[in-house]
Design a protein around this motif. Structure first.
Motif, PDB file in Angstrom:
ATOM      1  N   GLU A 204      -2.936   5.879   1.909  1.00 24.55           N
ATOM      2  CA  GLU A 204      -3.952   4.932   1.417  1.00 24.55           C
ATOM      3  C   GLU A 204      -4.509   4.300   2.805  1.00 24.55           C
ATOM      4  OE1 GLU A 204      -4.122   1.519  -1.892  1.00 24.55           O
ATOM      5  OE2 GLU A 204      -2.425   2.353  -1.419  1.00 24.55           O
TER       6      GLU A 204
ATOM      7  N   ALA B 203       0.844  -1.341  -0.053  1.00 20.67           N
ATOM      8  CA  ALA B 203       0.087   0.185  -0.077  1.00 20.67           C
ATOM      9  C   ALA B 203       0.880   1.301   0.070  1.00 20.67           C
ATOM     10  CB  ALA B 203      -0.859   0.098   1.239  1.00 20.67           C
ATOM     11  N   ASP B 204       0.552   2.303  -0.565  1.00 22.45           N
ATOM     12  CA  ASP B 204       1.041   3.699  -0.698  1.00 22.45           C
ATOM     13  C   ASP B 204       0.886   4.524   0.749  1.00 22.45           C
ATOM     14  OD1 ASP B 204       2.237   2.904  -2.963  1.00 22.45           O
ATOM     15  OD2 ASP B 204       0.554   3.411  -4.062  1.00 22.45           O
TER      16      ASP B 204
ATOM     17  N   THR C 195       5.969  -0.913   7.686  1.00 20.74           N
ATOM     18  CA  THR C 195       4.841   0.000   7.126  1.00 20.74           C
ATOM     19  C   THR C 195       4.287   0.901   8.243  1.00 20.74           C
ATOM     20  OG1 THR C 195       4.155  -1.140   5.250  1.00 20.74           O
ATOM     21  CG2 THR C 195       2.638   0.670   6.159  1.00 20.74           C
TER      22      THR C 195
ATOM     23  N   VAL D 153      -2.281   4.572   5.940  1.00 20.01           N
ATOM     24  CA  VAL D 153      -0.812   4.273   5.690  1.00 20.01           C
ATOM     25  C   VAL D 153      -0.134   5.672   5.902  1.00 20.01           C
ATOM     26  CG1 VAL D 153       0.922   3.320   4.324  1.00 20.01           C
ATOM     27  CG2 VAL D 153      -1.063   2.194   4.172  1.00 20.01           C
TER      28      VAL D 153
ATOM     29  N   VAL E  11      -6.289   1.328   4.753  1.00 21.58           N
ATOM     30  CA  VAL E  11      -6.262  -0.344   4.517  1.00 21.58           C
ATOM     31  C   VAL E  11      -7.196  -1.031   5.650  1.00 21.58           C
ATOM     32  CG1 VAL E  11      -4.209  -0.705   3.039  1.00 21.58           C
ATOM     33  CG2 VAL E  11      -4.289  -0.644   5.836  1.00 21.58           C
TER      34      VAL E  11
ATOM     35  N   ALA F 235      -5.620  -5.356   3.927  1.00 17.58           N
ATOM     36  CA  ALA F 235      -4.294  -5.126   3.957  1.00 17.58           C
ATOM     37  C   ALA F 235      -3.741  -6.390   3.655  1.00 17.58           C
ATOM     38  CB  ALA F 235      -4.038  -4.822   5.543  1.00 17.58           C
TER      39      ALA F 235
ATOM     40  N   LYS G 207     -10.296  -1.665   1.028  1.00 13.74           N
ATOM     41  CA  LYS G 207      -9.521  -2.892   0.611  1.00 13.74           C
ATOM     42  C   LYS G 207      -8.726  -3.402   1.853  1.00 13.74           C
ATOM     43  CE  LYS G 207      -4.502  -1.406  -0.702  1.00 13.74           C
ATOM     44  NZ  LYS G 207      -3.693  -1.274  -1.765  1.00 13.74           N
TER      45      LYS G 207
END
Length: 217
Positions: A31, A27-28, A94, A62, A33, A114, A112
């Motif tokens: 974003e 993930a960026d 992360t 994130v 999650v 993770a 979405k």
């Protein structure tokens, strides 16, 4: 309210607003999650999963992709001919900020899931499948054509140091005539030497000069 969630093989007890570091996720930064492996949800009433709490989830944003502290691994062998080795490692992590804890309805949240950066998704497997099958088809074609090519080929065993085994290697690589070898450039010599593991034999035996003489006959 708090929750105990599982990710990257570890368990974390979190509350809304907590910041934590987990194994790297796909993930960026920025974003959102959702973690669906929830082992326990606590608040006015504690719910323990069996093993997971149905419908519960932890949502997080994130913050950044970071690296952990460097870990030094030093190995020394205590023998007469001893050796030592030092290896450094920084785990990829992360950084997350927990935004919500859901007691139910996680499957309808639209956020979405993770996924670990090292995990293989179904889409990745599907994308990789053609890459595995394509080379097989390409390798099969030369094998079918090899006998036909070899039937009208020059007798490469006339070259110094070339026996039946090396001749077969050359045929498999598409080299069937003295004219082909006579036209080799330095780049070709390097390519075939590496591809067929000749280890300098082409230059040492003088194949190109011999091929030129044999091709002119």
């Amino acid at each position: 309210m708090f929750a105990v969630m599982k990710t990257g093989g570890k368990q974390y007890k979190v509350q809304s607003g907590d910041t934590l570091r987990v194994e790297k996720l796909a993930a960026d930064a920025g974003e959102k999650v959702q973690f669906n492996e929830i082992l326990m949800v606590g608040g006015d009433k504690v719910v323990v999963g069996a093993p997971l709490v149905d419908g519960a989830a932890v949502q997080a944003e994130v913050v950044d992709q970071i690296k952990g502290d460097k870990v030094i691994n030093f190995v020394k062998r205590r023998r007469k001919h001893s050796s030592k080795r030092t290896v450094g490692h920084r785990q990829q992590l992360t950084l997350l900020r927990v935004t919500d804890i859901l007691e139910s309805g996680a499957d309808k949240s639209g956020v979405k899931a993770a996924v670990g950066a090292g995990s293989v998704s179904g889409a990745a497997v599907t994308a990789a499948a053609p890459k595995k099958t394509a080379p097989k088809a390409e390798k099969a074609a030369p094998k079918a054509e090899a006998p036909a090519a070899a039937s009208g080929a020059d007798d490469l065993k006339q070259l110094s140091g070339v026996g039946p085994a090396l001749e077969k290697k050359l045929h498999d690589a598409g080299v069937t005539s003295f004219a082909q070898i006579a036209a080799w450039t330095d780049a070709d010599v390097e390519e075939f030497g590496e591809k067929l593991s000749f280890k300098g034999r082409i230059e040492r035996e003088g194949w190109i000069e011999q091929a030129k003489e044999l091709a002119s006959k």
